[in-house]
Design an enzyme around this catalytic site. Sequence first.
Site, PDB file in Angstrom:
ATOM      1  N   ARG A   1     -10.546  13.364  17.899  1.00  0.00           N
ATOM      2  CA  ARG A   1     -10.825  12.475  16.763  1.00  0.00           C
ATOM      3  C   ARG A   1     -11.837  11.439  17.212  1.00  0.00           C
ATOM      4  NH1 ARG A   1      -8.929   7.490  14.688  1.00  0.00           N
ATOM      5  NH2 ARG A   1      -8.637   7.437  12.434  1.00  0.00           N
TER       6      ARG A   1
ATOM      7  N   SER B   1      -3.146  14.603   6.187  1.00  0.00           N
ATOM      8  CA  SER B   1      -2.466  13.303   6.225  1.00  0.00           C
ATOM      9  C   SER B   1      -1.771  13.039   4.899  1.00  0.00           C
ATOM     10  CB  SER B   1      -3.473  12.175   6.461  1.00  0.00           C
ATOM     11  OG  SER B   1      -4.177  12.372   7.650  1.00  0.00           O
TER      12      SER B   1
ATOM     13  N   LYS C   1      -5.760   1.913  13.517  1.00  0.00           N
ATOM     14  CA  LYS C   1      -6.442   2.298  12.273  1.00  0.00           C
ATOM     15  C   LYS C   1      -6.172   1.190  11.255  1.00  0.00           C
ATOM     16  CE  LYS C   1      -6.263   5.987   8.781  1.00  0.00           C
ATOM     17  NZ  LYS C   1      -7.488   6.618   8.449  1.00  0.00           N
TER      18      LYS C   1
END
Length: 218
Positions: free
Chosen positions: A42, A111, A140
């Site tokens: 990621r 997600s 995040k």
Amino acid sequence: MGPRDFDLGVYLVTDRACCGARSVDEVVSAAIRGGVTLVQLRDKNIDARPMLALGRRLLELLRPAGIGLIVNDRIDVALALDAEGVHIGQQDMPYAEARRQLGPTKIIGISVGSEAEARQAAGWDVDYVGVGPVYPTATKPDAGSALGADESARLARIAGHRAVAIGGIDATNAAALYAAGLEGVAVISAICAAADPGAATREFVRVMQKHLAHVAGS
Ligand code: TZP
Ligand code: MG
């Protein structure tokens, strides 16, 4: 590992910034030695070419260990690498398009952060859902408010797919997630930013194995 076969138990999600002075390669190597079960590449701030190069290096580490590589967002990079699959968020390529591009043999994770998203995912042939943020996280900032273990497990049941929790997970709160019914934990900072990423991974694996032994014995 057969097609669409994977272990969500201790799922490392890489983040270059969290790795600090260490390379992502180094952290992934340590995590493999620690017993990590799945790795996601990621990186929101990298061009396709260096991402591809990093992905190739990670595959060289992961393939001999029989551990899958999932690519976040970038279907093009996943296909170029022939990685095991992709993880897509709610703002990424829609599920149907991702499946069309990847074909029937690749893993797709999605997600889920609300009941509406869980219900929508229930209608798709996804391989797993990533539910979160389960706990508050600084990694995040736009992740939304923490769901907690029970609500995350409820969303996982609504989605009806295999499920991994994500967000603010460390070795002290992971046991509650396995106990709540989540199959695995997805972790960035508690491994990438740990003083010893291998030891941190090993501790997650220990918590997971303790849960599995408990389930087998009950
Ligand atoms: N999605 C929801 S929370 C999160 C992502 C990518 C960040 C998880 O990072 P950390 O450091 O394990 O809390
Ligand atoms: Mg995404």
